[in-house]
Scaffold this active site. Structure first.
Site, mmCIF file in Angstrom:
data_model
loop_
_atom_site.group_PDB
_atom_site.id
_atom_site.type_symbol
_atom_site.label_atom_id
_atom_site.label_comp_id
_atom_site.label_asym_id
_atom_site.label_seq_id
_atom_site.Cartn_x
_atom_site.Cartn_y
_atom_site.Cartn_z
ATOM 1 N N GLU A 1 3.302 9.507 4.242
ATOM 2 C CA GLU A 1 4.404 8.948 5.276
ATOM 3 C C GLU A 1 5.737 9.426 5.036
ATOM 4 O OE1 GLU A 1 1.871 7.142 4.455
ATOM 5 O OE2 GLU A 1 0.734 6.960 6.493
ATOM 6 N N HIS B 1 -3.554 -4.649 7.528
ATOM 7 C CA HIS B 1 -3.765 -3.458 8.830
ATOM 8 C C HIS B 1 -3.449 -4.263 10.171
ATOM 9 C CE1 HIS B 1 -4.918 -0.542 5.870
ATOM 10 N NE2 HIS B 1 -5.246 0.310 6.958
#
Lengths: 324, 322, 421
Positions: free
Chosen positions: A60, A129
């Site tokens: 990321e 998540h």
């Protein structure tokens, strides 16, 4: 005007902007060959090729950091973070770099970057998540944070985001890709930083955005059956926050609730309530209440997860509470 | 290399040192605030490296950036003004010591988060790759940055995508106060590039000519091969990590030993011995630097403070209603 | 030794009071006579003084609580002192709830039940609480402020009795309705739709409603009307007023009050209270005068009216009426009347009938004194006439007695010199 899904609306926006401006490109995990983990960029790789649809490593910092560098150097990257939960890995790039470079260097650098990401719970993905941490990102001056609740807004706002010379953090909701709505064909922009009244009413104001809009619209129908007409103001942009339509509505109804999917503490609701208190104190006829996620990490078990997330009956009950 | 360029390099090295020495005084007089990381002792690295670039090659570095800014062609006036927080600084007094930059000079900033600018450097190179040109992005960072995750993500991406980045590790032996061997599993830092199948080498950073030659070779490789390269340049900072560093982590003797290899002294000797310049000529250069620095201080001190309108300017490019 | 302070009884028919505002908080020093709290009764808001000096150790009830008379509300003692008897607060009622139980109409004649607590004493001044002490939404406060409405006189319908927008707006529209309707434009023939309005009753209105319903359902009324020749009163009033300063001039009503008192002395059965198997004939003649105030009416009392000179009666009534209209009535102003007069003379009323004001046995409803054509000795002349109707509790008296009372009243009104001797 066609009735299309949120997924199609976002996809259209991306494609139209890529066709319009050769400097627009996409980079992220599984955006290319796979077609996007939410199938938003399906077909893009074949159409535009690997130069403009870049599959990245699962890294990321490299995704957002790389996109920032490319943006500084003159491109218009749309970096995709597979979920907002992974944005924490790239936090330095989002809040410490993208949000600050223009200011910190006295305007020498611009970062025309869009970070598209997906948030929200409700799919039994467990605590890491399923988050809706939108408010965290909206905390930082220099970043624009957009989170649409209808396909029309998704398309118009994403196109504006791609054309914006500022970094835009664009939050979609994982359970809303199939939501359908009327979307104008072709060229069509919605300005960033403008809230919108999505439903007119006179009895109370519901301030919300994204998934909260979907829930609030349903709640408003319920309330309407009992003769209560809720006005729904959709924030659409969390930063810069446009409180004008909220205040205008509140000055009319004098009662409001805020609906958000994220946690209540330090949330969007807290911000909106403060704004109302600061700007419209003399119009308050009841405390402004918040509907939000319970203060727990989201559990896997379906019943528990649903209990933690805000639901339509919660909105109905809270609306009635402020109307007492 | 032409004589003029060599003398210009000498001028740059002396200028960098004088600017920082005077900067120390101004800091101690309370005219410069915040952190200030000095480059004294490392002048050969920036000077040799930047001398080897073409103007179209981008440079990006960390927070020890005054020297690199000057090497890239930013004037002493602007550096000094930014140090004093004046609106005439490159970042209009809003960046300070750690945020020197100039798009015009292809200098993409000093960056204050250790390792934070490495993925950004990869991104700058993405632009050049996208355009199809063979510009090189030179990314400088300290030995400490090679231990942080960003470093690995950036090196991996550059190799996987074939980005034209010259990764330059300025190994000054300490990440703040922690010696390389106490912080890094691999003490020969250039070997870290092996993990990404990236070519690498190591060079003495106290000799500007050696730095120049190694940099030239590395830049040529990156440009021609369309691949990143990793260059470790060994050097030493004479001052503390930043102002007010008690320097408990090293001995005076160690510092003294490195002083014997002072890069300005080494280069001075090289220029005289190779009859490129006389001692008198070099003294003249030194004297002109004194004057230049004196003027830069006067410029900075007489420059206006940023107005209060600067406070809200540049938060966004586009003025928004909020 | 800590002293428990109880909800004081501020009127003979007071069963409960609302604690509107704590003036002192726990830990604050308080001297005997300092204002401790403000209490709202059916009739007014009253400041409660501390009967003891020391430190406020405990506030037992919350602002907004409705508390029965004599229930403990606070404890005052020495700083650090332990409050040994945990004081029960269970007697407090939810706001808006009634104290329940029947009110004893003649309770004021019995000694108050002895309790271990000390009833708080009531200060001599009675004032309306300030805005801040009232639970009201910011919007309600603003509308009230802009329209000069006293929030204290409103009953909140929001959660916990909070005064909200609609409460203030109801009060606003109810005070404007008459003007608005008379100003409807005759030119426009579109039919305006006026929505129903629900107007929350004030405490005072609620008390009136309760007591009038009780009176009209429990007290068997009968009525006797009489037309009085007022020429002599009008002439005397004119004469006397020429010698009185403006603010002391006598009203027609002052003469009626005095005349009624003198007549009552002759008919003690009408100056009485029905009490089951007996009638209490009151020793004192205390004439009450009904006064219209915001949101209802109050009866101010002139005590020992039969024994006071006209001028003193006039001054006393005038003062009390002013206080009542300003919302600053003292408990004493409105307690202890034995007979009431309701005079609508200023509204050009010919005649009307009043409802007995318990625990009194009778009330006199007075119309306007007017110049009318009268027949005297076969000739039509102009004369001052005034009609009045007495309403009487049939359990106490009968028609003949009432008629004689009305005749006695005629004697005083037609020969007002009798009032001076």
């Amino acid at each position: 005007m066609a009735k299309i899904t949120m997924r199609e609306a976002i996809s259209q926006a991306l494609m139209e902007e890529m066709d319009r401006d050769p400097n627009v490109f996409i980079m992220g995990e599984e955006v290319g060959v796979w077609g996007g983990s939410y199938a938003v960029t399906k077909g893009f790789y074949d159409k535009y090729g690997p130069k403009r649809v870049k599959d990245t490593p699962i890294a990321e910092n490299a995704i957002v950091g790389g996109a920032i560098g490319a943006a500084m150097a003159g491109l218009r990257p749309v970096a995709e973070l597979m979920t907002i939960n992974f944005a924490f890995s790239a936090m330095d790039y989002i809040v410490n770099q993208a949000a600050k470079l223009h200011y910190m260097f006295g305007g020498q650098f611009t970062v025309p970057l869009v970070i598209r990401t997906v948030g929200g719970g409700g799919r039994q993905l467990g605590a890491t998540h399923s988050q809706t941490p939108d408010a965290i990102f909206a905390h930082f001056p220099g970043l624009k944070v957009v989170s649409p609740g209808t396909p029309e807004d998704a398309k118009g706002l994403l196109k504006s985001a791609i054309r914006s010379n500022d970094p835009v953090f664009f939050i979609e909701h994982a359970t809303m890709y199939q939501v359908r709505g009327e979307v104008p064909d072709g060229e069509y922009l919605i300005p960033i930083g403008k809230s919108k009244v999505q439903r007119a009413g006179k009895d109370l104001t519901i301030v919300t955005y994204c998934k909260g809009l979907e829930l609030s619209m349903k709640a408003a129908e319920e309330l309407s059956k009992e003769g209560i007409e809720a006005e729904i103001v959709d924030l659409r942009t969390l930063r810069p926050l446009d409180m004008e339509p909220v205040l205008e509505s509140f000055k009319k109804t004098n009662r409001a609730i805020v609906v958000e999917e994220g946690w209540k503490s330090y949330g969007v609701g807290a911000e909106v309530v403060s704004g109302i208190t600061e700007e419209a104190f003399d119009y308050m006829d009841a405390p402004v209440l918040r509907v939000a996620q319970k203060e727990v990490p989201l559990p896997y078990n379906r019943a528990l997860e649903q209990a933690a997330l805000p639901q339509v009956p919660d909105i109905v009950a809270t609306a009635k509470e402020v109307l007492r | 290399m032409k004589k003029e360029q060599l003398l210009d390099m000498y001028h740059q090295m002396v200028l960098v040192r004088r600017v920082e020495e005077r900067g120390m005084e101004l800091y101690q007089a309370g005219k410069i605030g915040g952190f200030m990381h000095l480059y004294i002792g490392q002048e050969a690295v920036g000077t040799g490296l930047i001398a080897a670039r073409e103007d179209r090659d981008r440079v990006i570095t960390a927070y020890r950036d005054h020297g690199v800014a000057i090497n890239c062609g930013i004037s002493a006036d602007e550096v000094m003004a930014e140090l004093l927080g004046k609106v005439t600084g490159m970042s209009r007094g809003k960046g300070g010591s750690m945020h020197m930059a100039s798009v015009e000079k292809n200098m993409w900033g000093g960056h204050a988060i250790v390792g934070g600018h490495l993925p950004i450097a990869a991104g700058l190179a993405i632009r050049d790759q996208y355009e199809g040109n063979d510009n090189v992005t030179i990314c400088m960072f300290g030995d400490g940055a090679t231990n942080i995750g960003y470093f690995h993500e950036a090196l991996n991406l550059s190799k996987a995508w074939g980005l034209r980045v010259l990764w330059v590790c300025e190994n000054n032996q300490y990440g703040m106060g922690t010696a390389v061997e106490r912080a890094s599993a691999v003490t020969e830092i250039y070997q870290k590039a092996d993990g990404y199948a990236m070519k690498s080498s190591q060079v003495d950073g106290m000799d500007v000519m050696k730095v120049y030659e190694a940099a030239k070779e590395a830049i040529d490789y990156v440009r021609k091969e369309g691949q990143p390269y990793f260059l470790e340049i060994d050097t030493y900072r004479y001052q503390g990590h930043s102002m007010g560093d008690p320097e408990r982590y090293r001995s005076r003797d160690e510092v003294k030993k490195w002083h014997e290899k002072d890069p300005i002294g080494v280069f001075n000797k090289y220029l005289i011995e190779n009859k490129i310049a006389s001692a008198k000529k070099l003294s003249e250069i030194e004297a002109s630097v004194e004057e230049e620095v004196e003027k830069s201080i006067e410029f900075a001190e007489t420059s206006p403070e940023p107005g209060m309108d600067e406070l809200f300017k540049h938060v966004y490019v586009e003025e928004t209603s909020a | 030794m800590a002293e428990t302070i109880n909800m004081p009884k501020l009127g003979f028919d007071m069963a409960e009071g609302t604690l509107v505002h704590w003036v002192k908080q726990v830990g604050e020093n308080i001297n005997k006579g300092d204002v401790l709290a403000e209490i709202e009764t059916d009739k007014a808001t009253v400041e409660v003084e501390s009967p003891a000096s020391g430190v406020v150790l405990q506030l037992i009830v919350n602002q907004g609580d409705v508390v029965p008379v004599n229930a403990p509300i606070a404890v005052v003692g020495v700083a650090g002192e332990k409050v040994d008897t945990p004081v029960e607060s269970g007697k407090t009622l939810a706001p808006g709830a009634s104290a329940g139980g029947k009110e004893e109409r003649v309770a004021d004649e019995k000694p108050a039940p002895q309790s271990q607590g000390t009833p708080a004493s009531v200060s001599s001044t009675v004032s309306m609480p300030s805005d801040g002490a009232i639970k009201a939404s910011p919007l309600a406060k603003k509308i009230a402020r802009d329209n000069n409405i006293n929030l204290a006189q409103l009953q909140g319908t929001g959660p916990g009795g909070r005064v909200v927008r609609k409460d203030v707006e109801s009060a606003l529209t109810s005070s404007q309705t008459s003007k608005v309707s008379s100003l409807q434009s005759p030119i426009s023939f579109t039919i305006a739709s006026h929505e129903d309005e629900t107007v929350q009753l004030t405490k005072l209105r609620q008390a009136i409603a309760r007591r009038m319903t009780e009176s009209k359902t429990l007290v068997p009324h009968f009525y006797v009307s009489h037309e009085y020749k007022m020429d002599a009163v009008m002439a005397m009033r004119k004469q006397v007023n020429e010698y009185l300063p403006d603010n002391e001039k006598l009203s027609v009503n002052d003469f009626i009050v005095k005349a009624v008192a003198l007549a009552l002395r002759e008919f003690p059965n009408l100056n009485a209270t029905f009490a089951g198997d007996k009638v209490v004939r009151h020793g004192a003649v205390n004439v009450g005068v009904a006064v219209a105030v915001t949101g209802g009416l109050l009866t101010v009392v002139n005590k020992n009216t039969d024994q006071l000179p006209l001028r003193q009666i006039s001054a006393d009534v005038k003062q009390k009426v002013t206080r009542a209209r300003d919302g600053k009535v003292k408990p004493d102003d409105i307690e202890g009347s034995t007979f009431s007069i309701s005079n609508l003379g200023m509204y050009d009323v010919e005649n009307f009938i009043a409802i007995v004001n318990p625990p009194e046995a009778a009330i006199l409803a007075v119309g306007s004194a007017k110049e009318v054509p009268v027949v005297e000795n076969g000739e039509i002349k102009v004369g001052w006439r005034m009609k009045a109707t007495v309403s009487v509790d049939h359990r106490v008296s009968d028609g003949a007695e009432a008629a004689q009372f009305m005749q006695s009243l005629a004697k005083y009104l037609e020969t007002p010199a009798l009032m001076l001797v």
